[in-house]
Design an enzyme around this catalytic site. Structure first.
Site, PDB file in Angstrom:
ATOM      1  CG  ASP A   1      -7.621   3.389   4.630  1.00 18.99           C
ATOM      2  OD1 ASP A   1      -6.854   3.918   3.820  1.00 18.99           O
ATOM      3  OD2 ASP A   1      -7.269   3.016   5.761  1.00 18.99           O
TER       4      ASP A   1
ATOM      5  CG  MET B   1      -1.401   4.631   1.739  1.00 18.27           C
ATOM      6  SD  MET B   1      -1.487   5.970   2.937  1.00 18.27           S
ATOM      7  CE  MET B   1       0.164   5.892   3.627  1.00 18.27           C
TER       8      MET B   1
HETATM    9  O1  F6P Z   1      -5.793   4.337   7.502  1.00 23.62           O
HETATM   10  C1  F6P Z   1      -5.180   5.300   6.744  1.00 23.62           C
HETATM   11  C2  F6P Z   1      -3.843   4.828   6.283  1.00 23.62           C
HETATM   12  O2  F6P Z   1      -3.271   5.872   5.567  1.00 23.62           O
HETATM   13  C3  F6P Z   1      -3.827   3.521   5.505  1.00 23.62           C
HETATM   14  O3  F6P Z   1      -4.236   3.702   4.179  1.00 23.62           O
HETATM   15  C4  F6P Z   1      -2.427   3.065   5.701  1.00 23.62           C
HETATM   16  O4  F6P Z   1      -2.345   1.667   5.604  1.00 23.62           O
HETATM   17  C5  F6P Z   1      -2.111   3.508   7.078  1.00 23.62           C
HETATM   18  O5  F6P Z   1      -2.991   4.569   7.377  1.00 23.62           O
HETATM   19  C6  F6P Z   1      -0.711   3.979   7.301  1.00 23.62           C
HETATM   20  O6  F6P Z   1      -0.560   4.140   8.675  1.00 23.62           O
HETATM   21  P1  F6P Z   1       0.570   4.958   9.404  1.00 23.62           P
HETATM   22  O7  F6P Z   1       0.239   6.406   9.315  1.00 23.62           O
HETATM   23  O8  F6P Z   1       0.484   4.491  10.802  1.00 23.62           O
HETATM   24  O9  F6P Z   1       1.855   4.634   8.725  1.00 23.62           O
END
Ligand code: F6P
Length: 371
Positions: free
Chosen positions: A133, A175
């Protein structure tokens, strides 16, 4: 010295390269011993320790994911046998039981908060900045971001040819959690016609106007890069208000109610890219499709830039541990890797500044930003 290492939060390309970078320098240059903990802070709380000799670091530079496993578990709120427990003190006790002089944590903004809790419990901590991110305060960039940008750019390239062939509008949802770095970077690199970011609430009419002007110029197709956190003006205000209510809640009853309200708002907005697609189809008359890039952006081998970055911050962190510099993140500042106090990093988010060069670049090349 004996040093523990763990990976926390969502995985990202470059985690193994950073474990290797830290470990090779720690063992080879400074004669340290390395102990890994499985599955993030849970592994530290439950003492899931594994010795990591130099041989364990061979052949992992190019591997995606993390050889240690990861989790988003919080030390102070760990779910164990159906009960939520604060395991901070136990984690610190495990650090002592393993005779560790320090613990190195690889993670993002959420990890910084856990790392700080551990530090406040008396543990020597150094953090390495990891996230696709790019939202960590105190560092120019983080490993994982460059690779994710490559993957997303490649996806946008591929969407162009099919959008062109079918005269369609294709929305690619990227993302980035609550920030737009990944969408902006990949959107510019992939030549998206419109880029929508959480930092710039959009108006559907403005997005439709960009698509229309392209139709008038003979391009009856458009590719739109949409950040998962992007919202139209109305939804953005509603979301900001719901988050502000959580922040300003005083009593636990108020906080509970505010959190429940935020969950309702988030759930209602979850399908926002599909809603936008529907509205655009109506407004432009072009068939409109959605592609959610999702976890593809986080998987697989790190690119060269992330291998380099992960190795640099890893080796720099080993030097910090050797020098007794603790309670810090190894932050990237230009060509240097420097210690940044964890208290400057935890609980903060690096959003895209509205006057950032990437934003003015996008505008100059005629990319619509929906505002
Ligand atoms: O922080 C990294 C990330 O990939 C974000 O871009 C995304 O919103 C989130 O993690 C997704 O989280 P999870 O793996 O908990 O679904």
């Amino acid at each position: 010295m004996r040093v523990g290492i763990l990976t926390a939060g969502g995985d990202s390309p470059g985690l193994n390269a950073a474990i290797r970078g830290f470990g090779k320098a720690a063992i080879g240059a400074y004669g340290m011993e390395l102990v890994g903990f499985r599955d993030g802070f849970t592994g530290l709380a439950l003492n899931r320790a594994v010795e990591l000799p130099a041989a364990a670091l061979s052949g992992i530079l190019t591997l995606g994911g993390t050889i240690l496993g990861t989790s988003r578990d919080k030390l102070h709120k760990l779910s164990l046998d159906g009960q939520v427990r604060d395991m901070t003190t136990q984690a610190a006790a495990n650090v002592r039981a393993n005779r560790l002089d320090a613990v190195v944590v690889l993670g993002g903004a959420g990890t910084a908060k856990n790392a700080k809790r551990l530090m406040d419990a008396g543990v020597n901590v150094v953090m390495l900045p990891k996230t696709i991110d790019n939202d960590i305060v105190g560092t120019d960039t983080s490993f994982g971001f460059a690779t994710a940008m490559e993957i997303a750019t490649d996806a946008i390239d591929r969407l162009h040819s099919t959008a062109h062939s079918h005269h369609r509008v294709i929305l690619a949802e990227l993302m980035g959690h609550r920030v737009g770095w990944l969408t902006l970077g990949a959107g510019i690199s992939g030549g998206a016609d419109v880029i929508l970011l959480p930092e710039i609430p959009y108006d559907v009419d403005n997005v439709a106007a960009t698509v229309h002007s392209r139709i008038e110029r003979g391009s009856a197709f458009s590719v739109i890069a949409v950040a998962e956190g992007a919202r139209d003006v109305h939804d953005s205000a509603e979301y900001a208000e719901a988050r502000a209510m959580v922040k300003s809640a005083v009593t636990s009853t108020e906080r509970k109610a505010a959190k429940a309200h935020l969950a309702v708002v988030e759930s209602a907005q979850r399908e926002h890219t599909f809603k936008l697609a529907h509205e655009l189809e109506r407004a432009t008359g072009l068939e409109t499709r959605v592609t959610i890039l999702g976890y593809v952006q986080r998987g697989g081998s790190p690119g060269a830039a992330d291998r380099m970055l992960a190795t640099r911050v890893g080796a720099a962190a080993a030097a910090m541990v050797n020098d007794g510099v603790f309670g810090v993140m190894a932050g990237v500042h230009g060509n240097a890797v420097e210690p940044v106090p964890l208290s400057d990093v935890a609980d903060r988010t690096k959003t895209v500044p509205l006057d950032h060069d990437w934003i003015s670049t996008a505008r100059k090349v005629g990319t619509g930003l929906g505002d």
